[in-house]
Design an enzyme around this catalytic site. Sequence first.
Site, mmCIF file in Angstrom:
data_model
loop_
_atom_site.group_PDB
_atom_site.id
_atom_site.type_symbol
_atom_site.label_atom_id
_atom_site.label_comp_id
_atom_site.label_asym_id
_atom_site.label_seq_id
_atom_site.Cartn_x
_atom_site.Cartn_y
_atom_site.Cartn_z
ATOM 1 C CE1 TYR A 194 6.731 -1.672 -3.082
ATOM 2 C CE2 TYR A 194 8.764 -2.280 -4.176
ATOM 3 C CZ TYR A 194 7.396 -2.141 -4.195
ATOM 4 O OH TYR A 194 6.705 -2.491 -5.327
ATOM 5 C CG ASP A 249 8.782 -3.060 -8.414
ATOM 6 O OD1 ASP A 249 9.316 -3.710 -9.344
ATOM 7 O OD2 ASP A 249 8.207 -3.593 -7.454
ATOM 8 C CE LYS A 298 -0.230 11.787 -8.823
ATOM 9 N NZ LYS A 298 -0.801 12.186 -10.101
ATOM 10 C CG ASP A 319 7.875 -5.116 -13.592
ATOM 11 O OD1 ASP A 319 9.102 -4.999 -13.441
ATOM 12 O OD2 ASP A 319 7.207 -6.021 -13.045
ATOM 13 C CG ASP A 326 -0.223 10.527 -12.775
ATOM 14 O OD1 ASP A 326 0.752 11.290 -12.904
ATOM 15 O OD2 ASP A 326 -1.334 10.915 -12.342
HETATM 16 MG MG MG Z 1 8.835 -6.066 -9.681
#
Ligand code: MG
Length: 327
Positions: A121, A224, A168, A228, A200
Amino acid sequence: MTHEIAVIPGDGIGQEVTPAAVEVLEAIESVDFDFVEGEAGDAVQAETGEALPQATRDLAADADATLFGAAGETAADVILPLRQVVDSFANVRPAVSYPALDAVQPDTDLVFIRENTEGVYKGIESEITDSVTTCTRVITEEASRDIAEFGFTYARQNGYDDVTIAHKANVMRQTDGLFLETAEAVGEERGADYDTALMDALAMHLVMHPEDYGVVICPNLAGDMLSDLAAGLVGGLGLLPSANVGPENALFEPVHGSAPDIAGQGVANPSAMILSAAMLLDHLGYDEEGDRVRAAVETVLESGPRTPDLGGDASTRDVTDAVLGEL
Ligand code: MG
Ligand code: NAI
């Protein structure tokens, strides 16, 4: 002592749920607030050409904390810079299921501590040719240490026994190698118990056995996505608060967006926004008051009234009044 709070309702249901949270904070008699309102989002962009006016940036920078509702299409132009304005390196996202609501996983009590400044990001993307693009993933020791220290401290202060470092590093050996090594070093220095998990596999385990986890420390994108995912386990966006915390300043916002499909109808669930205000109280050192607000929301979730997203037919006003009544 009076705390100056920047209030930025934004667009859509942000305009409906933000005032509800302000009313709740005003009802806490033991704390004095001075609320100053700022504009941001689609509406102000249409009017002035700027989604985040300088005056609003200054407001957030100068306040003791900020309450942000939601922006619409301009969300990325509003919330990303606002998180920088408050210098927030940590994104705190609790996902807790409430006994009265039938969550996919009723025993979920998770807090994602997401690195908020780097990873993919960072926004370093290139178009090499028309058909080849790249994204540079930035992981620094400094940011990894900051988020790990924050995460271990959060776990201790909030009574979580399980700390998991998500990574990871088997594939991203350099970047997540550094993230993992740095976060583990913090755990060792503190003599803390922790686990590490490949992100994962962790996604699968979180769906099947969320009760095995507590605080999850994550790089930016993983945090993120995993938060969610956990939001889905506990019953949806109307319930999820979040905090963006910096060394001196912080911003509190629901995880949801402006919900144009229900905006203007007065039926948005204010719980996520009110729970964000509870996190603001914690942050300013009013833990007891934060707990009181959470207990009031929990009681109303249990006994109603409930908004349509939770199967009821109450309005934002009805739910807010019920929470105020509990307080
Ligand atoms: Mg989001
Ligand atoms: P959204 O969170 O606005 O809505 C997703 C679904 O959840 C909708 O069906 C909505 O009605 C429902 N929902 C969300 N919050 C609710 C609440 N408090 N009470 C009841 N129902 C609720 O996400 P979506 O639809 O992907 O995006 C809509 C707009 O919001 C877009 O323009 C997007 O850019 C923006 N957005 C802004 C964010 C922010 O400001 N931080 C975050 C996410 C989206």
